[in-house]
Design an enzyme around this catalytic site. Structure first.
Site, PDB file in Angstrom:
ATOM      1  CD1 TRP A  21       3.790   7.808  -1.794  1.00  0.00           C
ATOM      2  CD2 TRP A  21       3.351   6.638  -3.471  1.00  0.00           C
ATOM      3  NE1 TRP A  21       2.507   8.120  -2.081  1.00  0.00           N
ATOM      4  CE2 TRP A  21       2.308   7.386  -3.124  1.00  0.00           C
ATOM      5  CE3 TRP A  21       3.617   5.714  -4.705  1.00  0.00           C
ATOM      6  CZ2 TRP A  21       1.249   7.179  -4.086  1.00  0.00           C
ATOM      7  CZ3 TRP A  21       2.350   5.627  -5.311  1.00  0.00           C
ATOM      8  CH2 TRP A  21       1.189   6.154  -5.073  1.00  0.00           C
ATOM      9  CE1 TYR A  54       5.970  10.642  -1.710  1.00  0.00           C
ATOM     10  CE2 TYR A  54       7.961   9.399  -1.789  1.00  0.00           C
ATOM     11  CZ  TYR A  54       6.919  10.194  -2.444  1.00  0.00           C
ATOM     12  OH  TYR A  54       7.053  10.258  -3.790  1.00  0.00           O
ATOM     13  CB  ALA A 209       1.013   0.520 -13.621  1.00  0.00           C
TER      14      ALA A 209
HETATM   15  N1  LIG Z   1       6.208  12.657  -7.761  1.00  0.00           N
HETATM   16  C1  LIG Z   1       5.186  11.923  -7.500  1.00  0.00           C
HETATM   17  O1  LIG Z   1       4.292  12.514  -7.334  1.00  0.00           O
HETATM   18  C2  LIG Z   1       5.353  10.527  -7.245  1.00  0.00           C
HETATM   19  C3  LIG Z   1       4.008   9.939  -7.195  1.00  0.00           C
HETATM   20  C4  LIG Z   1       4.329   8.333  -6.699  1.00  0.00           C
HETATM   21  C5  LIG Z   1       5.470   7.884  -6.541  1.00  0.00           C
HETATM   22  N2  LIG Z   1       6.676   8.370  -6.633  1.00  0.00           N
HETATM   23  C6  LIG Z   1       7.919   7.979  -6.657  1.00  0.00           C
HETATM   24  O2  LIG Z   1       8.040   6.854  -7.532  1.00  0.00           O
HETATM   25  C7  LIG Z   1       8.453   5.482  -6.645  1.00  0.00           C
HETATM   26  C8  LIG Z   1       7.948   4.404  -7.173  1.00  0.00           C
HETATM   27  O3  LIG Z   1       6.211   4.429  -7.227  1.00  0.00           O
HETATM   28  P1  LIG Z   1       5.620   2.894  -7.095  1.00  0.00           P
HETATM   29  O4  LIG Z   1       5.882   2.595  -5.815  1.00  0.00           O
HETATM   30  O5  LIG Z   1       4.277   3.516  -7.316  1.00  0.00           O
HETATM   31  O6  LIG Z   1       6.138   2.296  -8.345  1.00  0.00           O
HETATM   32  P2  LIG Z   1       6.086   0.739  -8.938  1.00  0.00           P
HETATM   33  O7  LIG Z   1       7.463   0.323  -9.012  1.00  0.00           O
HETATM   34  O8  LIG Z   1       5.378   1.174 -10.257  1.00  0.00           O
HETATM   35  O9  LIG Z   1       5.316   0.033  -7.878  1.00  0.00           O
HETATM   36  C9  LIG Z   1       5.835  -0.489  -6.707  1.00  0.00           C
HETATM   37  C10 LIG Z   1       5.057  -1.490  -5.926  1.00  0.00           C
HETATM   38  O10 LIG Z   1       4.769  -2.748  -6.956  1.00  0.00           O
HETATM   39  C11 LIG Z   1       5.048  -3.944  -6.435  1.00  0.00           C
HETATM   40  N3  LIG Z   1       5.825  -4.599  -6.819  1.00  0.00           N
HETATM   41  C12 LIG Z   1       7.024  -4.003  -7.586  1.00  0.00           C
HETATM   42  N4  LIG Z   1       7.873  -4.644  -8.058  1.00  0.00           N
HETATM   43  C13 LIG Z   1       7.294  -6.129  -7.893  1.00  0.00           C
HETATM   44  C14 LIG Z   1       7.778  -7.198  -8.360  1.00  0.00           C
HETATM   45  N5  LIG Z   1       8.945  -7.430  -9.055  1.00  0.00           N
HETATM   46  N6  LIG Z   1       6.709  -8.348  -8.353  1.00  0.00           N
HETATM   47  C15 LIG Z   1       5.636  -7.968  -7.561  1.00  0.00           C
HETATM   48  N7  LIG Z   1       5.275  -6.873  -7.271  1.00  0.00           N
HETATM   49  C16 LIG Z   1       6.187  -5.930  -7.180  1.00  0.00           C
HETATM   50  C17 LIG Z   1       5.171  -3.649  -4.962  1.00  0.00           C
HETATM   51  O11 LIG Z   1       4.030  -3.437  -4.112  1.00  0.00           O
HETATM   52  P3  LIG Z   1       3.327  -4.538  -3.413  1.00  0.00           P
HETATM   53  O12 LIG Z   1       4.274  -5.728  -2.999  1.00  0.00           O
HETATM   54  O13 LIG Z   1       2.699  -3.938  -1.923  1.00  0.00           O
HETATM   55  O14 LIG Z   1       2.180  -5.156  -4.211  1.00  0.00           O
HETATM   56  C18 LIG Z   1       5.894  -2.163  -4.676  1.00  0.00           C
HETATM   57  O15 LIG Z   1       5.734  -1.558  -3.793  1.00  0.00           O
HETATM   58  C19 LIG Z   1       7.703   5.992  -5.169  1.00  0.00           C
HETATM   59  O16 LIG Z   1       8.554   5.320  -4.087  1.00  0.00           O
HETATM   60  C20 LIG Z   1       8.185   7.330  -5.276  1.00  0.00           C
HETATM   61  O17 LIG Z   1       9.665   7.628  -5.094  1.00  0.00           O
HETATM   62  C21 LIG Z   1       6.366   9.799  -6.963  1.00  0.00           C
END
Ligand SMILES: NC(=O)c1ccc[n+]([C@@H]2O[C@H](COP(=O)([O-])OP(=O)(O)OC[C@H]3O[C@@H](n4cnc5c(N)ncnc54)[C@H](OP(=O)(O)O)[C@@H]3O)[C@@H](O)[C@H]2O)c1
Length: 332
Positions: A21, A54, A209
């Site tokens: 996403w 997405y 988050a």
């Molecule tokens: N069912 C639903 O309604 C729903 C809604 C939302 C998401 N989802 C699912 O959940 C998945 C994960 O959501 P999310 O992307 O919000 O999860 P998240 O893992 O909380 O956030 C991911 C974002 O945080 C940053 N990040 C991640 N690991 C990092 C690290 N080690 N160091 C620094 N920055 C880091 C990156 O963004 P930057 O590099 O851009 O800062 C990355 O794209 C989605 O891809 C989707 O499959 C489902």
């Protein structure tokens, strides 16, 4: 990597999964997307989550290309249906027509004959639940979908679906996909107890988050270049968590992570995995280094003293209200 059952089903999933996403087909170029998928596979992630909606359906295409050539039996591919994928009144929701058309589009874009898990992305108040569940059951019989689940349904909605499935002999839901993190715990009061009893596992989203729990967003300072907060689409979703109060408290988690020898992202992912009802934590990433960082949370145990320290820091800003699990009253 460690593996868990998806709810009470026989399907094993990697306890950390990779989701696309905001990133694939949108925030990051295709090369970066493919590198993240490669890093995920190299680190032992086998479970991949996407959705028809997405990046206006482009995310599924990118994932399909990135996974091309990988042995299909070694992957669990999850996708979803509900949010609009076109301009018409039937391009959305959980009607028999839209579900049937949407799964065909997803299979084509993902370049696969079946998805392992098909999820209703929200509850559709405008379609009889029987119609949705019968259609899901038909897709299972057709072999296009192996398991069915939901996303962001409340306990009452999940219970209603289970009752119908049991009465009609339809395939039962095996999972729910809710938002869950140290900051957002709304599933704990009602959804988790019901799902534990009924055999559904949580496949949780935004465990970090959206990047906030990495500690890289500092109070009173502009977001780091290239981060989600600077992306036109992602910025809208993350903005509600960027208040100084939240960011200040998140900084106070740093010594807790450091004492454990964990990065902040690892602490955040490990935290959701302590909940035994969680089958998998879906992490996002814009760079392969992030995937490699996040996967190290697999298998980490946090003891009661650590969990208490985290609660002492975050308690005033944790959201726990089960009423925050909501689907649109009308189709979007
Ligand atoms: N069912 C639903 O309604 C729903 C809604 C939302 C998401 N989802 C699912 O959940 C998945 C994960 O959501 P999310 O992307 O919000 O999860 P998240 O893992 O909380 O956030 C991911 C974002 O945080 C940053 N990040 C991640 N690991 C990092 C690290 N080690 N160091 C620094 N920055 C880091 C990156 O963004 P930057 O590099 O851009 O800062 C990355 O794209 C989605 O891809 C989707 O499959 C489902």
């Amino acid at each position: 990597m460690e593996f868990r059952h998806l709810g009470r089903s026989g399907l094993m999933v990697s306890e950390i999964s990779y989701g696309n996403w905001i990133t694939h087909g949108s925030q990051v170029e295709e090369d970066a997307a493919k590198e993240c998928v490669k890093a995920a596979l190299d680190e032992g992630i086998t479970t991949f989550d996407t959705a028809d909606v997405y990046a206006g359906t482009k995310a599924e295409e990118v994932l399909g290309r990135a996974l091309k050539g990988v042995r299909r039996e070694s992957l669990e591919i999850f996708t979803k249906v509900y949010w609009p994928t076109g301009p018409g009144p039937n391009d959305r929701g959980l009607s028999r027509k839209h579900i049937t058309e949407s799964i065909h589009g997803s299979l084509r874009r993902l370049q696969t004959d079946y998805v392992d898990l098909y999820q209703a992305h929200r509850f559709d108040h405008e379609t009889p639940l029987e119609e949705t569940l019968k259609t899901f059951d038909d897709l299972v019989r057709q072999g296009k979908v192996l398991y069915v689940g939901v996303s962001e349904w409340n306990a009452e909605q999940i219970a209603a679906a289970l009752k119908i499935a049991d009465e009609m002999g339809f395939d039962r839901l095996v999972s729910n996909q809710p938002q869950y993190s140290m900051l957002w715990r709304v599933i704990e009061a009602e959804v988790v107890p019901l799902c534990q009893k009924e055999g559904l596992g949580q496949v949780v989203w935004s465990p970090i988050a959206q990047g906030v729990l990495t500690g890289k967003y500092l109070p009173g300072q502009p977001p780091p270049a290239g981060s989600r907060a600077t992306d036109p689409t992602g910025g809208n979703f993350i903005s509600r968590m960027l208040s100084d109060d939240v960011l200040t408290r998140v900084q106070e988690l740093k010594p807790i992570a450091a004492d454990l020898g964990l990065s902040m992202a690892q602490l955040a992912v490990a935290w959701v995995l302590q909940n035994p009802n969680v089958s998998s934590a879906i992490v996002g990433a814009t760079r392969p280094e992030q995937v490699r960082d996040n996967v190290k949370a697999a298998g980490v145990k946090l003891d009661a003293e650590v969990l208490k320290k985290i609660d002492d820091v975050l308690d005033p800003i944790v959201e726990r209200d089960p009423a925050k699990t909501v689907s649109p009253p009308k189709r979007p």
